[in-house]
Design a protein around this motif. Structure first.
Motif, PDB file in Angstrom:
ATOM      1  N   PHE A 276     -28.225  12.266 -42.627  1.00 57.73           N
ATOM      2  CA  PHE A 276     -29.303  11.490 -42.955  1.00 57.73           C
ATOM      3  C   PHE A 276     -30.007  10.428 -42.344  1.00 57.73           C
ATOM      4  N   LEU A 277     -28.829   9.332 -42.037  1.00 55.57           N
ATOM      5  CA  LEU A 277     -29.214   8.068 -40.829  1.00 55.57           C
ATOM      6  C   LEU A 277     -29.445   8.512 -39.443  1.00 55.57           C
ATOM      7  N   TYR A 278     -28.876   9.975 -38.553  1.00 55.70           N
ATOM      8  CA  TYR A 278     -29.429  10.031 -37.628  1.00 55.70           C
ATOM      9  C   TYR A 278     -31.201  11.059 -38.027  1.00 55.70           C
ATOM     10  N   LEU A 279     -31.288  11.318 -38.947  1.00 58.11           N
ATOM     11  CA  LEU A 279     -32.499  12.087 -38.160  1.00 58.11           C
ATOM     12  C   LEU A 279     -33.743  11.239 -37.985  1.00 58.11           C
ATOM     13  N   PRO A 280     -34.041  10.406 -38.601  1.00 56.75           N
ATOM     14  CA  PRO A 280     -34.356   9.286 -36.951  1.00 56.75           C
ATOM     15  C   PRO A 280     -34.601   9.455 -35.800  1.00 56.75           C
ATOM     16  N   ALA A 281     -32.851   8.797 -35.222  1.00 53.67           N
ATOM     17  CA  ALA A 281     -32.912   8.892 -33.704  1.00 53.67           C
ATOM     18  C   ALA A 281     -32.700  10.423 -33.190  1.00 53.67           C
ATOM     19  N   GLY A 282     -32.836  11.466 -34.076  1.00 59.39           N
ATOM     20  CA  GLY A 282     -33.070  12.497 -33.336  1.00 59.39           C
ATOM     21  C   GLY A 282     -34.369  12.438 -33.190  1.00 59.39           C
ATOM     22  N   GLY A 283     -35.501  12.308 -33.813  1.00 60.36           N
ATOM     23  CA  GLY A 283     -37.350  11.607 -34.008  1.00 60.36           C
ATOM     24  C   GLY A 283     -37.162  11.394 -32.482  1.00 60.36           C
ATOM     25  N   ILE A 284     -37.127  10.605 -32.414  1.00 60.25           N
ATOM     26  CA  ILE A 284     -36.631   9.698 -31.315  1.00 60.25           C
ATOM     27  C   ILE A 284     -36.322  10.177 -30.163  1.00 60.25           C
ATOM     28  N   VAL A 285     -35.155  10.279 -30.183  1.00 62.39           N
ATOM     29  CA  VAL A 285     -34.765  10.744 -28.874  1.00 62.39           C
ATOM     30  C   VAL A 285     -35.734  12.382 -28.271  1.00 62.39           C
ATOM     31  N   GLN A 286     -36.638  13.461 -29.442  1.00 62.29           N
ATOM     32  CA  GLN A 286     -36.581  14.225 -29.112  1.00 62.29           C
ATOM     33  C   GLN A 286     -38.614  13.946 -28.394  1.00 62.29           C
ATOM     34  N   GLY A 287     -39.199  12.853 -28.993  1.00 63.51           N
ATOM     35  CA  GLY A 287     -39.887  12.471 -28.398  1.00 63.51           C
ATOM     36  C   GLY A 287     -39.925  11.802 -27.051  1.00 63.51           C
ATOM     37  N   MET A 288     -39.265  11.524 -26.800  1.00 68.98           N
ATOM     38  CA  MET A 288     -38.659  10.658 -25.518  1.00 68.98           C
ATOM     39  C   MET A 288     -38.127  12.495 -24.303  1.00 68.98           C
ATOM     40  N   ARG A 289     -37.730  12.988 -24.530  1.00 70.86           N
ATOM     41  CA  ARG A 289     -37.697  14.319 -23.517  1.00 70.86           C
ATOM     42  C   ARG A 289     -39.425  15.124 -22.927  1.00 70.86           C
ATOM     43  N   PRO A 290     -39.859  14.962 -23.466  1.00 74.18           N
ATOM     44  CA  PRO A 290     -40.916  15.543 -22.816  1.00 74.18           C
ATOM     45  C   PRO A 290     -41.347  14.567 -21.383  1.00 74.18           C
ATOM     46  N   LEU A 291     -41.145  13.017 -22.137  1.00 73.38           N
ATOM     47  CA  LEU A 291     -41.838  12.181 -21.281  1.00 73.38           C
ATOM     48  C   LEU A 291     -40.571  11.578 -19.393  1.00 73.38           C
ATOM     49  N   ILE A 292     -39.407  12.170 -20.234  1.00 73.09           N
ATOM     50  CA  ILE A 292     -39.003  12.221 -19.013  1.00 73.09           C
ATOM     51  C   ILE A 292     -38.414  12.846 -17.989  1.00 73.09           C
ATOM     52  N   SER A 293     -38.930  14.846 -18.871  1.00 73.55           N
ATOM     53  CA  SER A 293     -38.838  15.907 -18.463  1.00 73.55           C
ATOM     54  C   SER A 293     -40.306  16.188 -17.005  1.00 73.55           C
ATOM     55  N   TYR A 294     -41.296  15.666 -17.965  1.00 70.94           N
ATOM     56  CA  TYR A 294     -42.568  15.468 -17.661  1.00 70.94           C
ATOM     57  C   TYR A 294     -42.610  14.474 -16.311  1.00 70.94           C
ATOM     58  N   ASN A 295     -41.844  13.448 -16.329  1.00 70.78           N
ATOM     59  CA  ASN A 295     -41.752  12.191 -14.981  1.00 70.78           C
ATOM     60  C   ASN A 295     -40.836  13.043 -14.141  1.00 70.78           C
ATOM     61  N   TYR A 296     -39.262  13.694 -14.552  1.00 71.82           N
ATOM     62  CA  TYR A 296     -38.588  13.765 -13.534  1.00 71.82           C
ATOM     63  C   TYR A 296     -39.499  15.457 -12.698  1.00 71.82           C
ATOM     64  N   GLY A 297     -39.954  16.237 -13.311  1.00 65.53           N
ATOM     65  CA  GLY A 297     -40.995  17.043 -12.737  1.00 65.53           C
ATOM     66  C   GLY A 297     -42.035  16.556 -11.163  1.00 65.53           C
TER      67      GLY A 297
ATOM     68  N   ALA B 279     -39.120   8.902 -10.074  1.00 66.71           N
ATOM     69  CA  ALA B 279     -38.174   8.564 -10.508  1.00 66.71           C
ATOM     70  C   ALA B 279     -38.150   6.454 -11.016  1.00 66.71           C
ATOM     71  N   ASP B 280     -38.494   6.300 -11.139  1.00 68.70           N
ATOM     72  CA  ASP B 280     -38.916   5.195 -11.985  1.00 68.70           C
ATOM     73  C   ASP B 280     -39.592   4.891 -12.966  1.00 68.70           C
ATOM     74  N   ARG B 281     -40.640   6.181 -13.256  1.00 67.98           N
ATOM     75  CA  ARG B 281     -40.924   6.008 -14.603  1.00 67.98           C
ATOM     76  C   ARG B 281     -39.973   7.363 -14.961  1.00 67.98           C
ATOM     77  N   VAL B 282     -39.109   7.894 -14.631  1.00 73.23           N
ATOM     78  CA  VAL B 282     -37.608   8.583 -14.816  1.00 73.23           C
ATOM     79  C   VAL B 282     -36.676   7.647 -15.623  1.00 73.23           C
ATOM     80  N   LYS B 283     -36.801   6.400 -14.679  1.00 76.23           N
ATOM     81  CA  LYS B 283     -35.697   5.653 -15.047  1.00 76.23           C
ATOM     82  C   LYS B 283     -35.833   4.619 -16.482  1.00 76.23           C
ATOM     83  N   GLY B 284     -37.164   4.532 -15.827  1.00 73.24           N
ATOM     84  CA  GLY B 284     -37.941   3.472 -17.377  1.00 73.24           C
ATOM     85  C   GLY B 284     -37.790   3.965 -18.464  1.00 73.24           C
ATOM     86  N   ALA B 285     -37.953   5.578 -18.656  1.00 70.84           N
ATOM     87  CA  ALA B 285     -37.874   6.088 -19.857  1.00 70.84           C
ATOM     88  C   ALA B 285     -36.995   5.782 -20.669  1.00 70.84           C
TER      89      ALA B 285
END
Length: 179
Positions: A13-34, A38-44
């Motif tokens: 129950f408590l980790y559901l919001p953390a999972g949402g945060i993580v899932q929301g950041m994954r595309p930002l990091i992946s897109y900028n990595y692709g 590097a600066d945006r990957v590091k910042g994200a």
């Protein structure tokens, strides 16, 4: 057994919001990595780490200050409530560090290091926790029940330390490959 059931339900129950945060950041990091930015990957990643740590620290603080509120969600039995409250404090003693584990594990997958993500996930529950559940009652013989509950924060601490060290090494390597 009841306390472990309460703990795992509460943890989910408590980790559901953390999972949402993580899932929301994954595309930002992946897109900028692709995009080889590097600066945006590091910042994200730094933003993800900060938000994850704040969230996990708040969970830890609430559980340490008012564990009976969380235990009361699952039981009204006074004796069980008292014991569960004490056990939750022990069981979740290192949950403030969990933000590091979640952020690093997700960032591994976002930058294409799926193998490392699986390794850190398996390390926490199978390589560390299961053996510690059997070992600690033989080491902390004064209260074997307490020893079983202590296995979780010990495993969390060791897993987060391992994850952070591995991530630091691999993240530097990944970012330098973008330059």
């Amino acid at each position: 057994v009841v306390i472990l059931g309460i703990y795992y339900k509460l943890q989910t129950f408590l980790y559901l919001p953390a999972g949402g945060i993580v899932q929301g950041m994954r595309p930002l990091i992946s897109y900028n990595y692709g995009a080889r930015n590097a600066d945006r990957v590091k910042g994200a990643f730094q933003l993800l780490l900060k938000v994850s740590l704040i969230y996990s620290t708040l969970i830890w603080l609430f559980v340490q200050v008012v564990p009976q509120v969380f235990a009361g969600m699952f039981t009204s039995d006074a004796e069980l409530l008292s014991f569960t409250s004490r056990a939750l404090r022990i069981y979740m003693a290192c949950v403030f560090m969990f933000g590091i584990q979640v952020a690093c594990q997700m960032a591994f997958t976002a930058i294409g290091f799926a193998k490392e993500s699986i390794i850190v996930a398996v390390t926490r529950k199978f390589v560390l926790l299961l053996p510690l559940i059997y070992i600690l009652p033989h080491v902390l013989t004064g209260n074997r029940t307490l020893a079983v509950y202590t296995a979780e924060p010990v495993a969390d601490f060791l897993a987060v330390t391992f994850t952070a060290l591995l991530f630091r090494k691999q993240f530097k390597k990944a970012l330098s490959s973008l330059m």
